[in-house]
Design an enzyme around this catalytic site. Sequence first.
Site, PDB file in Angstrom:
ATOM      1  N   GLU A  45       0.834  -1.254   0.013  1.00 49.93           N
ATOM      2  CA  GLU A  45       0.070   0.133  -0.025  1.00 49.93           C
ATOM      3  C   GLU A  45       0.907   1.105  -0.036  1.00 49.93           C
ATOM      4  O   GLU A  45       1.795   1.274   0.537  1.00 49.93           O
ATOM      5  CB  GLU A  45      -0.998  -0.131   1.352  1.00 49.93           C
ATOM      6  CG  GLU A  45      -1.671   1.197   1.129  1.00 49.93           C
ATOM      7  CD  GLU A  45      -2.865   1.055   2.435  1.00 49.93           C
ATOM      8  OE1 GLU A  45      -3.893   2.081   2.256  1.00 49.93           O
ATOM      9  OE2 GLU A  45      -2.822   0.288   3.241  1.00 49.93           O
ATOM     10  N   CYS A 236      -6.478   1.100   2.689  1.00 51.78           N
ATOM     11  CA  CYS A 236      -7.378   2.294   2.519  1.00 51.78           C
ATOM     12  C   CYS A 236      -7.135   3.153   1.237  1.00 51.78           C
ATOM     13  O   CYS A 236      -7.643   3.761   0.612  1.00 51.78           O
ATOM     14  CB  CYS A 236      -7.120   2.983   3.756  1.00 51.78           C
ATOM     15  SG  CYS A 236      -7.465   2.276   5.325  1.00 51.78           S
ATOM     16  N   ASN A 355     -12.487  -3.297   0.251  1.00 50.15           N
ATOM     17  CA  ASN A 355     -11.495  -3.404   1.299  1.00 50.15           C
ATOM     18  C   ASN A 355     -11.899  -2.999   2.661  1.00 50.15           C
ATOM     19  O   ASN A 355     -12.298  -1.586   2.561  1.00 50.15           O
ATOM     20  CB  ASN A 355     -10.172  -2.384   0.823  1.00 50.15           C
ATOM     21  CG  ASN A 355      -9.171  -2.259   1.945  1.00 50.15           C
ATOM     22  OD1 ASN A 355      -8.461  -3.194   2.443  1.00 50.15           O
ATOM     23  ND2 ASN A 355      -9.117  -1.112   2.675  1.00 50.15           N
ATOM     24  N   GLU A 356     -12.133  -3.979   3.632  1.00 53.61           N
ATOM     25  CA  GLU A 356     -12.361  -3.660   4.921  1.00 53.61           C
ATOM     26  C   GLU A 356     -14.016  -2.974   4.840  1.00 53.61           C
ATOM     27  O   GLU A 356     -14.386  -2.104   5.354  1.00 53.61           O
ATOM     28  CB  GLU A 356     -11.700  -2.736   5.551  1.00 53.61           C
ATOM     29  CG  GLU A 356     -10.233  -3.373   5.933  1.00 53.61           C
ATOM     30  CD  GLU A 356      -9.376  -2.471   6.740  1.00 53.61           C
ATOM     31  OE1 GLU A 356      -8.423  -3.062   7.488  1.00 53.61           O
ATOM     32  OE2 GLU A 356      -9.422  -1.268   6.699  1.00 53.61           O
TER      33      GLU A 356
END
Length: 805
Positions: A45, A236, A355-356
Site C-alpha cells: 500500500e 485504504c 477493502n474492509e
Amino acid sequence: MKAKHLLFSAMLMSAGCASAQVTVDLDAGQKGPQVSPMLYGIFYEDINHAADGGIYAELVRNRSFEDNLKTPEHWNAKGNATLKLINKNLLNKAQGQALEVTFTGDGDGFNNEGFWGIPAVQGRTYRLSFWAKGKLKGNLKAFIGCGCGKKEFAVAEFEGKSFGKNWTKYEATLTSQVNNPKALLWFSATGKGVLDFDMVSLFPPTFNNRENGMRPDLTSMLYDLHPKFFRFPGGCFVEGQNSPDNAFRWERTIGPVEERVGHHNVNWGYRTSDGLGFHEYLQLAEDLGAKPLYVVNVGIWHGGFTPVDQIQPWIDETLNALEYANGPVTSKYGALRAKNGHPEPFNIEYLEIGNENNQPNPREQSDNYYQRYKLFKDAVLAKYPNMHLIGNVAAWGTDNPTWDSKEQVELVDEHYYRTPGWFAEKFRHYDGYDRKGPAVYVGEYAVTQGFGKVGSLNAALGEAVFMMGMENNSDIVKMASYAPIFANINETRWRPDMIQFNANRAFGTPSYYVQKVMAENVGTRIMKTTQHNPYEGNKEEVKVKPATCMVGMGTWGTNVSFRNQRLNLPAAAPTTNVAQINVKGNWTEDGDVVKQTSNEEGTVRLNPSKFTADEYTYKVSARKDAGYEGFLVVFNYVDEDNYCWLNLGGWGNSQHAIEQVIDGSKAQIAMAPGKVEEGRWYDVELHVKGDSIYASLDGKQIFASKLKPSTFAGFFSNATFDEATGEYIVKLVNTASEPTTARINIKGHQSSKARVIRLTGEKGTSENTIDDRTNVVPVEQQLSPDVNGVDVEIPANSLNIVRVK
C-alpha cells in the site's frame, strides 16, 4: 532483588518451560495435509511514502509541480532567479500546472531537494529528462550537486538555442563522480531568459532495468521474501477519502507518465504522482515471481459511497482492469497493454472485492456489502469463471469475523492488528474453524501495540507463533500477508512497518526477517507434533506487581492538562527522588497545572518519587485540551518496557482500559466502553493492593481487576516436511527471556544432517535501526543429529527453524 527482575520472574514462571528441556516428537510415517502453496505473500500500500520517495525510483519530488496550488514545493531558487507556477499553455490536459523560471543572468538557477535528499553515488549513472519551452540567451546546465550548488557531482548541458515556443522533451545521462547522500538536482543558466518546465525526472538504475521502474534495494528485499502473491494497491489507498476522485482509479495511472494526472492520497496525507500505476504494479508482481492480487473498489470510500443500485460504473471499471491485465491483444484494453510494452497477459487470478467494507456498523466504510459482492461476483465470473474471489469480513472490533451471507465465497479476508501476547495466545486460533466454510486469507496482520519504537523482536516472535498456527491449519488458511511493508523514516504515518528506509539506505525489522525465514522454510506437508514441557500444568501462582515502582501521567495523541497529584503510601514505605521525570512528550508547568502539548503517542511524565510498597493510592485530576483520545494514568512503572496504565478514552475515545506491559509486550487486563469530554476536569483515583487494581473516575469505580502474569512467555512448536528436499522442518519459538534446550525426536527416520536457522537478539525488546541494521538478523548453524533426532540449544527470545535431512 530488583523490581524489574521480579517482574521477569513472574513472566518466566508463568511460561512453565524456561531452563528445562522441551521435547518435540513427530512421526515420519504420518504426514498430514498439503501446506497451501500460496500461503505467504506480500501486501503493498502507498503509505508512509511507500511509492513516491520509496520503492518507485523517481528521485525528483513534485516533478510535475502539482503538489501545491500556490507554491512550487520542494523547488528553490538560486541567485536572482524567480519561480512562478503557471496554469496556461501547459504540456497536455493531464497537467494542471508548470513552473516558469526567469533567469536574470549567469549563475541564476533553481534546485529540487528530492525526497529528503537525492543520493549521489560515485560511478552511478542517472537518467535525466524534462519538458521545457521558452527563450534563453546562453546555455542551461543540469547537475547533481551539493546543497550550496558550488560543487557539481554529475553534469549535463543544453544549448539555449534548443529551446523554443513548443514543449520539447530533453534527455541526458549523468554519472556521479562522488558520494553524497543528500545531494540536490540543480539547473543553472549562463544568460538571461524565461523557460517553462514540466515533468522534471531523475532516475537511478532500477530493478531489472525497467524504464519507469523500482528502487533496486527495496525491491530486492521484497524479492528475498519469495512472495507467492502480491496484493495491491491497498488498503485504504483503494478507497480514498471524502471523494471517489482520490480513490485509486486504475485507468488514470497507465500510459506515459506525463499523461498521468496523479491524485491526492488523502488517506495518508500526501499527493502521489501515480508513476507507480496499474501497469507497474503488474510488472512488479511479475518481476517478483508473485501472482498479482488486485483489490477493487466497490463504490465505497472513507466518508461516502455510491448507492448500491448505481455501482455499475465501478463494476465496469473492474472488468476493464481485468481486460487490461488478462485480455488478448485483440481486445481494447489488451491492445493498450501491448502498446504500453507488455503484449503477454499479466494473468490476474486473484481478485478481492472491496477493502474492509463489511463492518457491522454501516457508518464505518460499509454499505450493503453482500449485495455489492454479489453484483461484482456475477459480473466477474461471467467473463472470468476461474477467478479466485475474496470477500470482506469485519476487519476490526472482533477476534472472530464471520461471513454472514448465503452467497458463496471462496476466501474471506481477516485482519488482525494486536499485541505480541494476543498473537501468541492465538496459536490455535484456526484449529476449530469450520472446514466446510470459506477458506481464509489473513490479508493484514501485525503487532501494532507493544512493538517498541520501530518493531521489536518480541513483536516478531508473536507474529511467528501466529504464522506457525496458520501453517498447521493451511488446509483452511490458504494465504497470508503481513501489513504494511514500507515506511520512509522521514515521515511515518503508520507504525510499525517491516522495511524502513531513507533516500540511500534501508533495513528490515525483526518482523521482516521472520517473514523471510518462514517463507524460505515453509515445507509442503503438515506434520503432527507432540510437545512435552517438564513443568507444564504445574504453574505456580506468582506475584506480578513490581516491588519498587513509580506513578505518573501520560497521553496518546492528545493535549492534556493535569493537576492535584497525590500519592498516598504507607508510612514506612522507602522512597527515593528521581531527577529525570519527563520520559516522553512536551511537558510544561503553569502554576500547579502540568501540561502535555505534543501530539505524540505514549507520552509519560513520572511523579519524582520511586517507592517500595505493596499497597498505595494515586490520585490526579486531568483535562483533555485537544486531540482524538483521552489521557493516561501511569502506575507500577519500572522502565519503558515494564509498566501499567489506566487508559481513559482510548481507541478513538471509545474505550477505557487497564493495560499492562511486561518486557515490551502489552496486554489489556480490563476494558469497558467510555469516552472523555474535551475541556472538562476529571478526578481519577487508582488504588493498588498487590496485584489487585481498583480504578475510579469522578468517584465511581470503573474497574476492579487483577494483574496477570505475561501471556506472551512460552514455548511453541510445529513441523512440516519438504518433499522437494526430503527434509523435516521443525519450528521452535521461545518467547521467554531465559534460554532452554529442545530435543527433536523423529520416529521412523534416521537423521543424517541437520541445521538451524535462528533469529534472536540481546533481549526481547531488541530492534534494528537505520544506523544499526543487524541487531536482529538470522544466522545459521550446523547441528549434530543422532540416529533418532537432534538436540538444539534454544536462546531466550528466539525463533529456531531446524531442518533435518
